[in-house]
Design an enzyme around this catalytic site. Structure first.
Site, short mmCIF file in Angstrom:
data_model
loop_
_atom_site.label_atom_id
_atom_site.label_comp_id
_atom_site.label_asym_id
_atom_site.label_seq_id
_atom_site.Cartn_x
_atom_site.Cartn_y
_atom_site.Cartn_z
N ASP A 180 -0.78 -18.30 4.50
CA ASP A 180 -1.70 -19.27 3.89
C ASP A 180 -2.15 -20.29 4.93
OD1 ASP A 180 1.04 -19.64 3.66
OD2 ASP A 180 0.91 -21.13 2.09
N LYS B 112 4.93 -14.26 5.33
CA LYS B 112 5.26 -15.26 4.30
C LYS B 112 6.79 -15.22 4.17
CE LYS B 112 3.94 -18.07 0.95
NZ LYS B 112 3.17 -19.31 1.15
N ASP C 268 -5.38 -6.56 5.65
CA ASP C 268 -6.60 -6.20 4.94
C ASP C 268 -7.44 -7.45 4.66
OD1 ASP C 268 -8.36 -4.61 3.47
OD2 ASP C 268 -7.35 -5.07 1.59
N TYR D 150 0.82 -1.22 0.00
CA TYR D 150 0.00 0.00 0.00
C TYR D 150 0.85 1.27 0.00
CZ TYR D 150 -4.29 -2.54 1.02
OH TYR D 150 -5.37 -3.38 0.96
#
Ligand code: NAD
Length: 359
Positions: free
Chosen positions: A224, A191, A248, A124
């Site tokens: 994930d 991640k 988000d 962002y």
């Protein structure tokens, strides 16, 4: 004490949910002086700016704002008002509590997760390179020279930026929140197995910060994996801290676990200002119909009361909202497929509960 609060009604359903929230906040026994200012598409029409300087000035002065959702027209070229507000006021932490109130339409019965999302960087940051532009060609050349990797000529590129300083302050925020609200565990989501220099940095900082909070359990999860675990066994999670984009996505997932957008409040917090608003948008198709659920905005109001130190009023208002949900009579269409009531009737039912509590 009277609290000076900036009030931004917003667009679409914003004015309706804002009015309903203002009414229940006033009925909670706390005194407010509302400074009504504008932002969004309606502000553009009235004042030729989606984010007038007077609006920013009011928030800087009052330091606390209650905001309805605003419309960001797609592809019109103007900046998202929400992103602009977060950047202008350095509202670096987005806090989204996701808690089940008995009677809410959910699969589970006992979820109580707080999502802490970093609000200023990651994908962002707004640093993007359009396919075919000269600056994109320069970037491709730099990447090729510096790393030996080739970026395809027809690529668009968005930079994922994660800094040590922003990671430190958001993880510290999550632990401080956990300590203040007697939460037991903080989970850092990342991640880092793939994104070694961005998420890897976030994780390293999270592990470092966690050492200063031996009273709070710390763990980390790959993004994930946590998605799968959240839909199977969400009860194992307490406070989650995440970089911007995962925050988000996961906060919407968590809103779904507790009954949907109509029940999902949020706060955008910085060192100098705080904005409380529902997680949902301006749902333009329902504008002016007295139809949508005001509870996400009312629960944002509960968060605002706690921020103001009005804990008793916050508890009372939260209990009144929970009472209306549990009773199941005065609920909007998203919570009650048949026999639903409108936005203003929900406000009246909450006010009745508040008055009943006072008798
Ligand atoms: P949205 O959240 O406005 O609406 C999606 C759907 O969710 C609605 O059609 C409705 O079915 C449901 N919904 C939303 N709020 C509800 C409520 N209070 N009660 C019951 N049902 C509700 O999302 P969208 O349609 O993607 O976005 C509409 C506009 O809102 C866009 O311009 C977007 O940019 C903006 N937006 C603003 C904010 C904000 O100001 N914080 C946040 C998200 C989206």
């Amino acid at each position: 004490m009277t609290h000076n609060i900036t009030l931004i009604p917003g667009d679409g359903i914003g004015p309706e949910v804002t009015e309903a929230t203002k009414r229940v906040l006033e009925a909670s026994g706390v005194s407010f002086n509302w400074d009504v200012v504008y932002a969004g598409a309606d502000a553009e029409k009235k004042l030729s700016s989606t984010l007038p300087e007077a609006t920013l000035e009011s928030i800087r002065k009052n330091r606390v704002a209650l905001k309805g959702p605003v419309t960001t027209p797609v592809g019109s070229g103007f900046r998202s008002v929400n992103v602009a507000l977060r950047q202008e006021l350095d509202l670096y932490a987005c806090l989204r509590p996701c808690k089940i109130y008995p009677g809410a339409p959910t699969t589970f019965s006992d979820v109580d997760i707080v999502v802490v999302r970093e609000n200023t960087e990651d994908l962002y940051a707004g640093i993007e390179f359009e396919a075919g532009k000269p600056e994109t060609a320069k970037l491709r050349q730099l990447v090729s020279e510096a790393t030996g990797n080739e970026v395809r000529e027809d690529s668009g590129v968005s930079l994922k930026v994660i800094s040590e300083s922003a990671s430190h302050r958001i993880v510290k925020f999550a632990f401080d929140y956990a300590r203040t609200y007697q939460r037991k565990k903080v989970t850092a989501v990342h991640k880092a197995n793939i994104l070694k220099f961005s998420d890897g940095l976030f994780l390293a900082i999270a592990r470092e910060v966690a050492k200063s909070y031996p009273d709070i359990e710390f763990e980390d999860r790959i993004v994930d994996n946590i998605c799968m675990q959240l839909v199977r066994k969400p009860q194992q999670f307490d406070v989650l801290v995440l970089p911007n984009l995962y925050g988000d996505i996961i906060s919407d997932l968590c809103a779904g676990l507790v009954g949907g957008l109509g029940l999902a409040p949020s706060a955008n917090l910085g060192d100098d200002a705080a904005i409380f608003e529902p997680t949902h948008g301006s749902a333009p198709k329902y504008k002016g119909q007295n139809k949508v659920n005001p509870m996400a905005m009312m629960l944002s109001g509960v968060m605002m009361l706690r921020h103001l130190g009005e804990n008793k009023a916050a508890d009372k208002l939260e209990k009144a909202i929970a009472g209306v949900i549990a009773e199941g009579k005065n609920l909007t269409y998203d919570m009650k497929p048949t026999g639903a009531v409108g936005t203003s009737q929900v406000a009246e039912a909450v006010i009745e509960k508040l008055q009943g509590a006072r008798k």
